[in-house]
Design a protein around this motif. Structure first.
Motif, PDB file in Angstrom:
ATOM      1  N   ALA A   1      42.478 -28.673 105.914  1.00 26.43           N
ATOM      2  CA  ALA A   1      43.673 -29.371 106.376  1.00 26.43           C
ATOM      3  C   ALA A   1      44.626 -29.637 105.208  1.00 26.43           C
ATOM      4  O   ALA A   1      45.857 -29.547 105.353  1.00 26.43           O
ATOM      5  N   SER A   2      44.033 -29.941 104.044  1.00 22.80           N
ATOM      6  CA  SER A   2      44.872 -30.147 102.858  1.00 22.80           C
ATOM      7  C   SER A   2      45.643 -28.875 102.514  1.00 22.80           C
ATOM      8  O   SER A   2      46.838 -28.905 102.210  1.00 22.80           O
ATOM      9  N   VAL A   3      44.969 -27.731 102.597  1.00 22.33           N
ATOM     10  CA  VAL A   3      45.629 -26.446 102.324  1.00 22.33           C
ATOM     11  C   VAL A   3      46.752 -26.200 103.340  1.00 22.33           C
ATOM     12  O   VAL A   3      47.855 -25.763 102.986  1.00 22.33           O
ATOM     13  N   ALA A   4      46.488 -26.496 104.617  1.00 25.96           N
ATOM     14  CA  ALA A   4      47.496 -26.257 105.648  1.00 25.96           C
ATOM     15  C   ALA A   4      48.742 -27.105 105.430  1.00 25.96           C
ATOM     16  O   ALA A   4      49.881 -26.607 105.527  1.00 25.96           O
ATOM     17  N   HIS A   5      48.538 -28.387 105.142  1.00 26.76           N
ATOM     18  CA  HIS A   5      49.700 -29.244 104.897  1.00 26.76           C
ATOM     19  C   HIS A   5      50.427 -28.838 103.612  1.00 26.76           C
ATOM     20  O   HIS A   5      51.665 -28.907 103.537  1.00 26.76           O
ATOM     21  N   GLN A   6      49.687 -28.396 102.607  1.00 24.26           N
ATOM     22  CA  GLN A   6      50.332 -27.923 101.377  1.00 24.26           C
ATOM     23  C   GLN A   6      51.178 -26.674 101.661  1.00 24.26           C
ATOM     24  O   GLN A   6      52.321 -26.565 101.194  1.00 24.26           O
ATOM     25  N   ALA A   7      50.640 -25.741 102.438  1.00 26.21           N
ATOM     26  CA  ALA A   7      51.393 -24.531 102.778  1.00 26.21           C
ATOM     27  C   ALA A   7      52.648 -24.874 103.580  1.00 26.21           C
ATOM     28  O   ALA A   7      53.729 -24.302 103.355  1.00 26.21           O
ATOM     29  N   ALA A   8      52.507 -25.820 104.525  1.00 23.79           N
ATOM     30  CA  ALA A   8      53.685 -26.229 105.291  1.00 23.79           C
ATOM     31  C   ALA A   8      54.733 -26.863 104.383  1.00 23.79           C
ATOM     32  O   ALA A   8      55.940 -26.609 104.523  1.00 23.79           O
ATOM     33  N   GLY A   9      54.258 -27.677 103.431  1.00 22.82           N
ATOM     34  CA  GLY A   9      55.194 -28.301 102.487  1.00 22.82           C
ATOM     35  C   GLY A   9      55.948 -27.273 101.666  1.00 22.82           C
ATOM     36  O   GLY A   9      57.167 -27.369 101.470  1.00 22.82           O
ATOM     37  N   ILE A  10      55.215 -26.261 101.184  1.00 19.79           N
ATOM     38  CA  ILE A  10      55.873 -25.205 100.407  1.00 19.79           C
ATOM     39  C   ILE A  10      56.878 -24.459 101.284  1.00 19.79           C
ATOM     40  O   ILE A  10      57.997 -24.146 100.859  1.00 19.79           O
ATOM     41  N   GLY A  11      56.468 -24.173 102.519  1.00 23.90           N
ATOM     42  CA  GLY A  11      57.382 -23.469 103.423  1.00 23.90           C
ATOM     43  C   GLY A  11      58.668 -24.238 103.665  1.00 23.90           C
ATOM     44  O   GLY A  11      59.766 -23.675 103.598  1.00 23.90           O
ATOM     45  N   TRP A  12      58.550 -25.547 103.953  1.00 25.77           N
ATOM     46  CA  TRP A  12      59.749 -26.356 104.183  1.00 25.77           C
ATOM     47  C   TRP A  12      60.598 -26.445 102.911  1.00 25.77           C
ATOM     48  O   TRP A  12      61.832 -26.466 102.983  1.00 25.77           O
TER      49      TRP A  12
ATOM     50  N   THR B   1      54.742  -9.720 113.758  1.00 25.18           N
ATOM     51  CA  THR B   1      54.666  -8.641 114.726  1.00 25.18           C
ATOM     52  C   THR B   1      56.011  -7.949 114.799  1.00 25.18           C
ATOM     53  O   THR B   1      56.973  -8.360 114.163  1.00 25.18           O
ATOM     54  N   ALA B   2      56.076  -6.877 115.606  1.00 22.43           N
ATOM     55  CA  ALA B   2      57.336  -6.128 115.704  1.00 22.43           C
ATOM     56  C   ALA B   2      58.462  -6.997 116.205  1.00 22.43           C
ATOM     57  O   ALA B   2      59.618  -6.814 115.852  1.00 22.43           O
ATOM     58  N   GLY B   3      58.143  -7.964 117.035  1.00 20.31           N
ATOM     59  CA  GLY B   3      59.200  -8.818 117.591  1.00 20.31           C
ATOM     60  C   GLY B   3      59.554  -9.987 116.718  1.00 20.31           C
ATOM     61  O   GLY B   3      60.381 -10.792 117.067  1.00 20.31           O
ATOM     62  N   GLY B   4      58.901 -10.122 115.535  1.00 21.59           N
ATOM     63  CA  GLY B   4      59.248 -11.191 114.628  1.00 21.59           C
ATOM     64  C   GLY B   4      58.389 -12.417 114.789  1.00 21.59           C
ATOM     65  O   GLY B   4      58.519 -13.370 114.043  1.00 21.59           O
ATOM     66  N   SER B   5      57.464 -12.469 115.761  1.00 21.97           N
ATOM     67  CA  SER B   5      56.563 -13.607 115.899  1.00 21.97           C
ATOM     68  C   SER B   5      55.435 -13.445 114.903  1.00 21.97           C
ATOM     69  O   SER B   5      55.385 -12.524 114.127  1.00 21.97           O
ATOM     70  N   VAL B   6      54.481 -14.361 114.927  1.00 25.01           N
ATOM     71  CA  VAL B   6      53.407 -14.313 113.944  1.00 25.01           C
ATOM     72  C   VAL B   6      52.072 -14.512 114.637  1.00 25.01           C
ATOM     73  O   VAL B   6      51.946 -15.311 115.548  1.00 25.01           O
ATOM     74  N   GLU B   7      51.124 -13.733 114.218  1.00 22.92           N
ATOM     75  CA  GLU B   7      49.764 -13.970 114.680  1.00 22.92           C
ATOM     76  C   GLU B   7      49.238 -15.167 113.901  1.00 22.92           C
ATOM     77  O   GLU B   7      49.244 -15.187 112.682  1.00 22.92           O
ATOM     78  N   THR B   8      48.781 -16.186 114.595  1.00 21.60           N
ATOM     79  CA  THR B   8      48.476 -17.456 113.939  1.00 21.60           C
ATOM     80  C   THR B   8      47.102 -17.504 113.303  1.00 21.60           C
ATOM     81  O   THR B   8      46.788 -18.446 112.608  1.00 21.60           O
ATOM     82  N   ALA B   9      46.274 -16.476 113.518  1.00 27.10           N
ATOM     83  CA  ALA B   9      44.938 -16.486 112.927  1.00 27.10           C
ATOM     84  C   ALA B   9      45.011 -16.038 111.484  1.00 27.10           C
ATOM     85  O   ALA B   9      44.706 -14.897 111.131  1.00 27.10           O
ATOM     86  N   VAL B  10      45.466 -16.941 110.613  1.00 30.87           N
ATOM     87  CA  VAL B  10      45.599 -16.645 109.184  1.00 30.87           C
ATOM     88  C   VAL B  10      44.517 -17.405 108.439  1.00 30.87           C
ATOM     89  O   VAL B  10      44.324 -18.607 108.643  1.00 30.87           O
TER      90      VAL B  10
ATOM     91  N   ARG C   1      56.759 -15.611 103.193  1.00 29.89           N
ATOM     92  CA  ARG C   1      57.438 -15.710 104.490  1.00 29.89           C
ATOM     93  C   ARG C   1      57.242 -17.131 105.017  1.00 29.89           C
ATOM     94  O   ARG C   1      56.312 -17.422 105.779  1.00 29.89           O
ATOM     95  N   PRO C   2      58.116 -18.048 104.586  1.00 31.65           N
ATOM     96  CA  PRO C   2      57.896 -19.479 104.881  1.00 31.65           C
ATOM     97  C   PRO C   2      57.826 -19.815 106.366  1.00 31.65           C
ATOM     98  O   PRO C   2      57.025 -20.660 106.768  1.00 31.65           O
ATOM     99  N   HIS C   3      58.646 -19.179 107.189  1.00 29.90           N
ATOM    100  CA  HIS C   3      58.590 -19.474 108.626  1.00 29.90           C
ATOM    101  C   HIS C   3      57.204 -19.166 109.193  1.00 29.90           C
ATOM    102  O   HIS C   3      56.633 -19.963 109.960  1.00 29.90           O
ATOM    103  N   ASP C   4      56.665 -18.012 108.818  1.00 25.24           N
ATOM    104  CA  ASP C   4      55.343 -17.620 109.306  1.00 25.24           C
ATOM    105  C   ASP C   4      54.267 -18.581 108.811  1.00 25.24           C
ATOM    106  O   ASP C   4      53.317 -18.911 109.538  1.00 25.24           O
ATOM    107  N   ALA C   5      54.402 -19.011 107.548  1.00 27.96           N
ATOM    108  CA  ALA C   5      53.399 -19.909 106.974  1.00 27.96           C
ATOM    109  C   ALA C   5      53.375 -21.249 107.707  1.00 27.96           C
ATOM    110  O   ALA C   5      52.296 -21.819 107.977  1.00 27.96           O
ATOM    111  N   ILE C   6      54.535 -21.790 108.041  1.00 32.04           N
ATOM    112  CA  ILE C   6      54.589 -23.074 108.751  1.00 32.04           C
ATOM    113  C   ILE C   6      53.928 -22.947 110.119  1.00 32.04           C
ATOM    114  O   ILE C   6      53.135 -23.813 110.548  1.00 32.04           O
ATOM    115  N   ALA C   7      54.227 -21.851 110.825  1.00 31.15           N
ATOM    116  CA  ALA C   7      53.622 -21.639 112.145  1.00 31.15           C
ATOM    117  C   ALA C   7      52.110 -21.487 112.025  1.00 31.15           C
ATOM    118  O   ALA C   7      51.340 -22.041 112.837  1.00 31.15           O
ATOM    119  N   ALA C   8      51.646 -20.746 111.018  1.00 36.46           N
ATOM    120  CA  ALA C   8      50.206 -20.539 110.835  1.00 36.46           C
ATOM    121  C   ALA C   8      49.508 -21.847 110.468  1.00 36.46           C
ATOM    122  O   ALA C   8      48.380 -22.115 110.906  1.00 36.46           O
TER     123      ALA C   8
END
Length: 868
Positions: free
Chosen positions: A45-56, A3-12, A24-31
């Motif tokens: 859930a496997s996809v979510a943890h994989q995305a978080a791993g890539i982000g970190w 968003t304009a303020g730098g936060s992320v809409e979590t419905a990804v 955008r790794p920060h956004d991916a971890i939050a999503a």
């Protein structure tokens, strides 16, 4: 999405998470966290943890990344989906590879290759290539990438095709294929832009910078890396590869101190924030090369050893052997020789050859040097032959190094013609390298790469006692940075704005005193100005550069005598050109001459301010100085006008102090070629005179007002009107300019040497905005004639910067002078100029006017006439 303020809409959507993780790794971890909070299916859930791993992983937290990916793998195995399991295995393998756990990484990746099909197999092959690249197994990585690109292109997977091309380009670049690398990076860049991959688009821009670097285009490389840095920052990522690449470019530009600072900062950040084990080793390796370039040999050895141990533990032989090369070079530069070092260098050179590493040529060159030192002619010949190998597509610096190998080999074979040809060709390559850069500082520093080539030729001329060749080769590498003006667009608004802000900060420092905030802002602005000028493109080499013509010099001198001082192996030699004859005279140690210069300058400074007359007289000091700096060459001067060409280390000589030069016109120049160019200049048809008075001069007002009476049509800028922009506009193309202003010489950063005006300092960077410098310029206050020797035999300072901009003659001091004592000197000088005398002749006549006043005498002998 952000968003304009730098936060992320979590419905990804789950299918968008993995591309988002690299963009955008920060956004991916939050999503990913948001998605997991909704109790998704095992596969999601496997996809979510994989995305978080890539982000970190992208953010440098490898332990957390591996934990997330192991969870993702367990969930993928439970899902019963082979493709899901293969994809996570590949990501885990790539991440383990970055952690330095190469064997475990390849085990996972090999298993993923077996499980995958179609487009997925292309993705898996790319990640295996990533680990192979880290290990330095380039050929195997290329095989995987060729297959990956074919499969991904057929399936229409643009993001992964772009990644594969990016990796392949990087490997092609490591193997010397710059054209193929640039083609791959260009396609990857286009595909990343089309698919919104912001992080990876930044990485592609960074890699385009590496291509520019490999081609020798350092300004373009710096611009690409700057842009990549801004794009990484925009997505919240500190990318260590960027610091490593910037280090390499800065070293090639001769900015070794800046390169070392870049690596120190990157290592501090890595230690504070964590990072991959693989990048830790690469950072230490880059820091070792930077320390070696600065001459800090102990630090170079320690850092290279730390990097080598990390690489060895990670099974990265390509990197390990390159680190060993830095250690060996540091040992050699520390004075170590002998058979043991020779054997080690030979082995490292052989291994670097096997890897196709760019350092192989330098290793063979070092092996050849060591063999020559041991008298092992056959081994030396073979190693130098290998060092002399070069590609026609190699950048100029690499070609120059290859010519150095050829020159050393020819010298060992007593092939003088071959040695001199190689020296000339190597210096030609350096001319090509130098002229790609628009900044005076970078051009000057770049000449240091050719010092050994020039020294080989100078030693040969000395052995043969060939004075003409000694002069020609001395000119070949002297003051080449001054042959063309700097490239500085006069309408660069960012540069003009930074210079104006810097003036304001320095003015406030003078008024308010030093504060932490103002001092920090001054350093920031100086850094911004330097970096902006470093990115200016030079003039591409068109054919060969203009060569020094000795016959032209002889014809132009007429009755004038030229003395060029040339330093060879710390011994000073005077080459005298008189009546068409060229002779050489051994003067003595350069260190002795330097001591006498310092002693003379100290005494002049002391006397100029009316201090004690005790101690040796100026005549005694002048005689000592003449013997130390000219020796028997003084006997050939007679009573003729003279041109003096000192080396950079002796640029601050007060020539008027020498009894043999006291009563005659003397021009001082950094090279004979500079004198010829200055002599060819013609005065402007518009005989404009500009008189400038800076603030705080006790006698300056009387001086300038007296001159205003001599030049009734002059432009006078004083009493608040002497601001930078007004002064620059007035100076541009003027016939005579006289500036009475306090000045500061900055030995730490000579292009920030300045004159103090009403709105702050006017620096060399400001002067370089002139389209044409004043034809004649008089600087009546401060030690404005000083310059700092850099590179091979170059000078950086206020006066030296004006020579390529069209100043035919400059009068400046090499010692801080007594302002009131200069008033009669300057009045007499301008009277003589109005009578039609040259600047040097006008000054010679003016400095004898107050021979009975010791303060006036000291002030007069502190000035030199530069140019022609």
């Amino acid at each position: 999405m952000p968003t304009a303020g730098g936060s992320v809409e979590t419905a990804v959507a789950p299918e968008s998470l993995l591309p988002l993780a690299l963009s955008r790794p920060h956004d991916a971890i939050a999503a990913a966290r948001s998605l997991l909070s909704d109790d998704p299916s095992v596969a999601v859930a496997s996809v979510a943890h994989q995305a978080a791993g890539i982000g970190w992983r992208q953010l440098g937290d490898i332990p957390t990344a591996i934990r997330e990916l192991r969870i993702a793998l367990r969930l993928a195995e439970r899902s019963g989906l082979p493709d899901r399991e293969a994809d996570v295995l590949a990501t885990l393998g790539a991440t383990l590879g970055r952690a330095g756990r190469s064997r475990e990484a390849l085990t996972n990746l090999d298993r993923a290759v077996v499980l995958s099909r179609g487009a997925l197999s292309g993705r898996v092959l790319l990640r295996r290539a990533d680990v192979l690249l880290v290990l330095g197994r380039h050929r195997e990585a290329l095989d995987d990438l060729r297959s990956a690109i074919t499969r991904l292109r057929r399936s229409g997977d643009q993001v992964w095709e772009a990644r594969s091309r990016n990796y392949r380009g990087f490997i092609q670049l490591a193997l010397g294929g710059t054209k193929r690398a640039d083609a791959d990076f260009a396609v990857a860049e286009r595909l990343y832009a089309a698919t919104g991959q912001e992080f990876e688009y930044a990485e592609a821009r960074q890699n385009r910078g590496l291509v520019a670097f490999s081609r020798g285009d350092l300004p373009a490389a710096l611009r690409y890396l700057d842009e990549a840095g801004r794009r990484f920052a925009a997505v919240g990522v500190a990318w260590p590869d960027l610091a490593i690449d910037r280090c390499g470019v800065l070293l090639a530009a001769g900015l070794s101190t800046e390169a070392l600072a870049e690596m120190d900062q990157a290592i501090l950040q890595m230690e504070a924030e964590g990072g991959t084990a693989t990048k830790r080793g690469e950072l230490w390796f880059a820091a070792a090369t930077a320390a070696l370039a600065t001459g800090d040999l102990d630090a170079a050895r320690e850092r290279a050893d730390r990097a080598r141990r990390l690489f060895s533990a990670q099974g990265r032989e390509w990197w390990s052997v390159r680190s060993s090369m830095v250690q060996l070079e540091a040992r050699y530069q520390s004075g170590e020789t002998g058979p043991r070092l020779q054997r080690r260098v030979n082995e490292v050179a052989r291994r670097l050859d096997a890897f196709g590493a760019s350092e192989a040529s330098a290793a063979h060159l070092l092996a050849g040097r060591l063999a020559l030192a041991e008298g092992r002619a056959r081994i030396a010949d073979h190693q130098l032959e290998l060092a002399a190998r070069r590609s026609k597509d190699a950048p100029p610096l690499a070609r120059s190094a290859a010519w150095l190998g050829k020159a050393l080999r020819s010298e060992a074979r007593a092939d003088v013609r071959g040695m001199l040809t190689a020296c000339a060709r190597g210096l030609d390559a350096l001319d090509e390298h130098r002229l790609t850069m628009g900044a005076t500082e970078l051009r000057a520093l770049a000449t240091g790469h050719g010092a050994e080539l020039a020294e080989l030729a100078l030693r040969d001329a000395l052995r043969r006692d060939d004075a003409r060749s000694l002069l020609v080769w001395g000119e070949r590498w002297r003051a080449t940075a001054l042959t063309v003006p700097p490239v500085r667009p006069p309408d660069d608004e960012h540069l003009i704005g930074d210079l104006a802000a810097l003036r304001d900060v320095v003015r406030r420092l003078d008024l308010e005193g030093r504060t932490v905030t103002l001092d920090r802002e001054r350093r920031r602005l100086e850094k911004a100005v330097r970096e902006r000028t470093h990115r200016a493109h030079g003039q591409p080499l068109r054919g060969s550069t203009a060569r020094f013509d000795l016959d032209e010099l002889v014809g132009a001198l007429g009755e004038t005598v030229l003395v060029e001082l040339i330093e060879v192996d710390d011994v000073l030699h005077a080459v005298v050109v008189r009546d068409g004859k060229v002779s050489r005279h051994t003067v003595g140690p350069v260190s002795t001459a330097a001591v006498e210069v310092d002693r003379s300058r100290f005494r002049l400074r002391w006397l100029a301010h009316g201090r004690s007359q005790r101690g040796p007289s100026l005549d005694v000091l002048g005689s000592r100085l003449g013997d130390a700096i000219l020796g028997s060459a003084q006997e050939l001067l007679g009573d003729r006008p003279a041109v003096m060409v000192p080396p950079g280390r002796l640029q601050a000589v007060p020539w008027g102090l020498l009894p043999s030069l006291a009563d005659r016109p003397v021009n001082v120049v950094p090279s004979a070629a500079t004198w010829l160019r200055a002599r060819r200049l013609r005065p402007p048809s518009d005989r404009r005179v500009v008189l400038v008075l800076g603030p705080g001069l006790s006698a300056g007002k009387a001086e300038v007002m007296r001159l205003a009476e001599c030049y009734p049509d002059a432009t006078v800028l004083a009493n608040g009107d002497a601001t930078a922009e007004k002064v620059l506009r007035a100076l541009d193309g003027a016939w005579i300019a006289h500036i009475a202003a306090h000045g500061t010489f900055r030995s730490d950063s000579p292009l920030f040497s300045s004159l103090r005006l009403d709105d702050g300092p006017l620096t060399v960077y400001d002067f370089e905005r002139l389209r044409r410098a004043p034809y004649r310029l008089v600087l009546s206050s401060c030690d404005s004639g000083l310059a700092k020797p850099v590179g091979a035999d170059e000078l950086l300072g206020l006066s030296s910067s004006l020579i390529p901009l069209g100043a035919a003659g400059i009068l400046a001091s090499v010692v801080p002078v007594n302002d009131p004592a200069t008033v009669p000197l300057m009045s007499a000088l301008h009277d003589n100029l109005q009578a039609g005398q040259s600047l040097a002749a006008a000054f010679a006549a003016a400095r004898t006017a107050d021979a009975d006043d010791p303060v006036a005498v000291a002030a007069a002998r502190s000035f030199v006439a530069l140019g022609a």
